[in-house]
Enzyme design. Sequence first.
Site, PDB file in Angstrom:
ATOM      1  N   GLY A  92      -3.681  11.170   1.627  1.00 42.38           N
ATOM      2  CA  GLY A  92      -3.986   9.794   1.291  1.00 42.38           C
ATOM      3  C   GLY A  92      -3.754   9.570  -0.190  1.00 42.38           C
ATOM      4  O   GLY A  92      -3.518  10.514  -0.952  1.00 42.38           O
ATOM      5  N   VAL A  93      -3.821   8.317  -0.599  1.00 44.46           N
ATOM      6  CA  VAL A  93      -3.605   7.968  -1.994  1.00 44.46           C
ATOM      7  C   VAL A  93      -4.896   8.215  -2.768  1.00 44.46           C
ATOM      8  O   VAL A  93      -5.974   7.989  -2.253  1.00 44.46           O
ATOM      9  CB  VAL A  93      -3.209   6.477  -2.096  1.00 44.46           C
ATOM     10  CG1 VAL A  93      -2.880   6.098  -3.532  1.00 44.46           C
ATOM     11  CG2 VAL A  93      -2.030   6.182  -1.190  1.00 44.46           C
ATOM     12  N   GLY A  94      -4.786   8.704  -3.993  1.00 41.48           N
ATOM     13  CA  GLY A  94      -5.984   8.775  -4.810  1.00 41.48           C
ATOM     14  C   GLY A  94      -6.096  10.053  -5.606  1.00 41.48           C
ATOM     15  O   GLY A  94      -5.211  10.909  -5.583  1.00 41.48           O
ATOM     16  N   ASN A  95      -7.222  10.144  -6.313  1.00 41.09           N
ATOM     17  CA  ASN A  95      -7.381  11.223  -7.279  1.00 41.09           C
ATOM     18  C   ASN A  95      -7.623  12.576  -6.622  1.00 41.09           C
ATOM     19  O   ASN A  95      -7.144  13.588  -7.108  1.00 41.09           O
ATOM     20  CB  ASN A  95      -8.526  10.880  -8.232  1.00 41.09           C
ATOM     21  CG  ASN A  95      -8.158   9.706  -9.119  1.00 41.09           C
ATOM     22  OD1 ASN A  95      -7.184   9.763  -9.851  1.00 41.09           O
ATOM     23  ND2 ASN A  95      -8.887   8.615  -8.988  1.00 41.09           N
ATOM     24  N   GLU A 152       2.864   9.196   3.663  1.00 40.17           N
ATOM     25  CA  GLU A 152       3.154   7.785   3.407  1.00 40.17           C
ATOM     26  C   GLU A 152       3.767   7.539   2.046  1.00 40.17           C
ATOM     27  O   GLU A 152       4.666   6.730   1.896  1.00 40.17           O
ATOM     28  CB  GLU A 152       1.854   6.973   3.428  1.00 40.17           C
ATOM     29  CG  GLU A 152       1.313   6.636   4.752  1.00 40.17           C
ATOM     30  CD  GLU A 152      -0.014   5.914   4.618  1.00 40.17           C
ATOM     31  OE1 GLU A 152      -0.651   5.740   5.646  1.00 40.17           O
ATOM     32  OE2 GLU A 152      -0.424   5.532   3.501  1.00 40.17           O
ATOM     33  N   ILE A 175     -15.135   6.677   3.011  1.00 42.06           N
ATOM     34  CA  ILE A 175     -16.276   6.020   2.358  1.00 42.06           C
ATOM     35  C   ILE A 175     -17.552   6.747   2.724  1.00 42.06           C
ATOM     36  O   ILE A 175     -18.367   7.053   1.874  1.00 42.06           O
ATOM     37  CB  ILE A 175     -16.323   4.520   2.736  1.00 42.06           C
ATOM     38  CG1 ILE A 175     -15.169   3.786   2.045  1.00 42.06           C
ATOM     39  CG2 ILE A 175     -17.674   3.909   2.370  1.00 42.06           C
ATOM     40  CD1 ILE A 175     -15.029   2.314   2.402  1.00 42.06           C
ATOM     41  N   ASN A 202     -10.818  -1.721   1.546  1.00 41.11           N
ATOM     42  CA  ASN A 202      -9.365  -1.867   1.563  1.00 41.11           C
ATOM     43  C   ASN A 202      -8.857  -2.023   2.997  1.00 41.11           C
ATOM     44  O   ASN A 202      -8.386  -3.077   3.398  1.00 41.11           O
ATOM     45  CB  ASN A 202      -8.686  -0.669   0.901  1.00 41.11           C
ATOM     46  CG  ASN A 202      -9.058  -0.552  -0.571  1.00 41.11           C
ATOM     47  OD1 ASN A 202      -9.452  -1.540  -1.190  1.00 41.11           O
ATOM     48  ND2 ASN A 202      -8.964   0.632  -1.126  1.00 41.11           N
ATOM     49  N   GLY A 212      -2.958   4.140   6.768  1.00 38.66           N
ATOM     50  CA  GLY A 212      -2.315   5.095   7.663  1.00 38.66           C
ATOM     51  C   GLY A 212      -3.246   6.218   8.095  1.00 38.66           C
ATOM     52  O   GLY A 212      -2.811   7.139   8.788  1.00 38.66           O
ATOM     53  N   LYS A 253     -22.047   5.897  -6.777  1.00 36.93           N
ATOM     54  CA  LYS A 253     -22.988   5.079  -7.571  1.00 36.93           C
ATOM     55  C   LYS A 253     -24.053   5.947  -8.249  1.00 36.93           C
ATOM     56  O   LYS A 253     -25.259   5.687  -8.112  1.00 36.93           O
ATOM     57  CB  LYS A 253     -23.676   4.029  -6.677  1.00 36.93           C
ATOM     58  CG  LYS A 253     -22.715   3.000  -6.097  1.00 36.93           C
ATOM     59  CD  LYS A 253     -22.786   1.666  -6.820  1.00 36.93           C
ATOM     60  CE  LYS A 253     -21.805   0.697  -6.163  1.00 36.93           C
ATOM     61  NZ  LYS A 253     -21.293  -0.309  -7.089  1.00 36.93           N
TER      62      LYS A 253
END
Lengths: 502, 502
Positions: free
Chosen positions: A267-270, A292, A362, A382, A386, A406
Amino acid sequence: MTRVASEQYRAKIKSAEDAARLIKNGMNIGFSGFTGSGYPKAVPQALAAQIKEAHDRGEQFQVGVFTGASTAPELDGALAAVDGIKIRMPYQSDPDMRGKINSGVSQYVDAHLSHSGPQVWAGHYGKLDLAVIELTAITEDGRGIPSSSVGNNVSWMAAADAIILEVNHWQSEGLEGMHDIWDGVALPPNRIPIPITSAGQRIGKTYYDLDFSKVIAVVESDSPDRNTPFKPLDDESRKIAGYYLDFLANEVKQGRLPENLLPLQSGVGNIANAVLSGLLEGPFENLTSYTEVIQDGMVDLIDAGKLVAASATAFSLSPDYATQMNDNAAEYAKTIILRQQDISNHPEPIRRLGVLACNGLIEADIYGNVNSTHIMGSRMQNGIGGSGDFTRNAHISAFVTPSTAKGGQISAIVPMVSHHDHTEHDVHVIITEQGLADIRGLAPIKRAKLIIDKCAHPDYREILHDYFDRSVATANSHHTPHILREAHDFHIRFLETGTMLP
Amino acid sequence: MTRVASEQYRAKIKSAEDAARLIKNGMNIGFSGFTGSGYPKAVPQALAAQIKEAHDRGEQFQVGVFTGASTAPELDGALAAVDGIKIRMPYQSDPDMRGKINSGVSQYVDAHLSHSGPQVWAGHYGKLDLAVIELTAITEDGRGIPSSSVGNNVSWMAAADAIILEVNHWQSEGLEGMHDIWDGVALPPNRIPIPITSAGQRIGKTYYDLDFSKVIAVVESDSPDRNTPFKPLDDESRKIAGYYLDFLANEVKQGRLPENLLPLQSGVGNIANAVLSGLLEGPFENLTSYTEVIQDGMVDLIDAGKLVAASATAFSLSPDYATQMNDNAAEYAKTIILRQQDISNHPEPIRRLGVLACNGLIEADIYGNVNSTHIMGSRMQNGIGGSGDFTRNAHISAFVTPSTAKGGQISAIVPMVSHHDHTEHDVHVIITEQGLADIRGLAPIKRAKLIIDKCAHPDYREILHDYFDRSVATANSHHTPHILREAHDFHIRFLETGTMLP
């Protein structure tokens, strides 16, 4: 020099404003664009201006916005800001767009990316009036050279009544040759096997066959893709990546994976970038990727000679890496293939190749269900993107997340997720900075103990165990014991007090 | 006459008791069997007797039971009754088995049927020690003729260390030729495209290639399959079937489906049979089916010349139809193909063919999520079976259910399902005897109104609207508004008062 080499297409060049004037209230529009790359930049902004003027005159003007995936401020942002979007699918990540969805101004259909194009084409969303597609160039003989994403462009151009092409001079001409456009796509009963048997296999052409008769405007632009910088790697992401790479190494050791693994999806992200960064230092060679998006970390792996084939549908690069890609696109095209998203995300090649999926979440619950989309049950973040395409069909499906958000007030592990995107049937491994839970082959009550002990933050372990123990003691079954009256207490507490902690 | 024509296999013939003695505590066993057909009948009962004796002696004796899908009293029932099952996957529907799962005696992993065989083979469940497979016959040259289901047999025989074959004389010799066993199955990275492009296409052999070196016993039996009678069609089922067939007819009229539809899939049960019965009287010709099981209604459609190709992995017939099938198997083999379940349920052909899926459910919620497995959140009923394989990949995915159960005390439409098997992303149409909700292309809040008005029973409509309206008014978003504190009140009320009605 113009990028529109074809004379007959040059005759259709219009300003963005004139092209946007062809768009009417109520139209459904298929835009190019996937994770902030390859989206049209000029027409949507001109359209937004015209929508605002219409609204100022008291007229109705909203359109349906269908894309590949997320776009950028110039498309989602601009159209959302003027309340110009009636219905949005299949994915977005723009703050303004998100705001309009959650306030009820725009309807949002959060759809699997692999299904999105074909289902629009099949008529699930009514008629598609228009496709607005960014290109790198139009050749002398009228071929369309794709830009930095392919996304749903083939489906949109097949399904739409009319097409506006936006030729972006910012996109590197070196991209020509990187794409793989397969014309075997069709609606049933005319579909044929997708012949891909390895991530790096090319099965199509490097360009779009454009239908000249549908093209109502060609617009020229010169604007960069969104290209969001990644945050520097933090310790948490490194830890999570470390657990995942250790897990993969052990699968190899146990003889369950080949030494060069199987094609990687992330997936996209850090955290995904941390995994890629870990691979750079790790023992694996001759890696492949069937995913993707091409992220920064993959470019590094290619440069290091560790990643020998990378299949995706789009770039998702930081500004520095985008420059590097644009400057060396022809060289990277030897390793990178950009495909349609109904091929990059299709269950058929994903399951055949045995993709190793790794996606963010999440929240997950103690039984292994995953929420990828909603905050506290109701609020859209969001979209599923995919993640369902890959998770359901992966050889091994991992999910990664920090154990809290948080500042510790939100636990990523909860008794019951407040929204379900990936069910217990589809989740094999969950990883947080606390550890890794391998829940393959385990019944729900075994998963629960493992997920709580390995993945939950220590601050939440005791109340999770307490919920689980009391559920076992009081529920009408020992299979997936829940106390429905308390299943969402973590979320209710957060909504009422600002923390999931008691 | 013996059905074991091969001399070398005849030399391995043992009594069921002697064969069962080869099974030890802790073994994982892959049994044949799918929806009560083609499961071994003699060895499991002999094993159950030996487990009981061991338990009476105070010894531990439990095994892992992996199958194609549900079996029957002689397998699930017998082994469950003696507390002989440690872990069970991927599906069951036996009352005794269900009892042991819900009481915590047996662990149950409720898995997608398409994944179940390959994931065991890939090692997700540890080592597979033994396969126990029912056959119709063993030919002189040592080929295994499958019986009334294929299920996971290819995966079990590939993965297991040893094989016991049970040759059942009750199975019709006319079945030879009906099966299609594809030897292209493999673990990644060695998988190749499944070449199916129409439901009736044969791609393999009509027999199993047996690995003689693995076969440790051959047992002869003569017992019928489970063959549960279907209930006579009731008005409710007829109404639901009617709505579905009207919907399909309209899709044809709108040009979204071909005149002979697309290959039909239907879950097992009375509503599914009502749909098939409705097709018998309906306007559609040259129908095809790509599904899991051959049910009574499909046999009628074949007899009427309306169904020209039927692909499945097993029979699920009533006793009369089973007799009819056994007597005329060679004739039916011209139309019926029984495949491995990792082909019958594989996303690749399902999505390629554009299957029209129609499955039952336990409950759906106002946003279109579906629970197929759990009663009141905790208690396992049967399992997800193939519903996820078909639903996620179908061209159109419908779910059918009466709007209430338990004489109106349970509503099939609830504010939030108590367990999620199919998420909002995968559900296109919901049908009850009240009506049909076509939720394709709709955002959650539009779905809610439609599902409540079209599908919920009138007794529950007002409280569902009330929940929805108050959720819209108070939730932190208009996208999927929920009041988490009340989301499961229907279920809690039922658990506490015996009715979901206030």
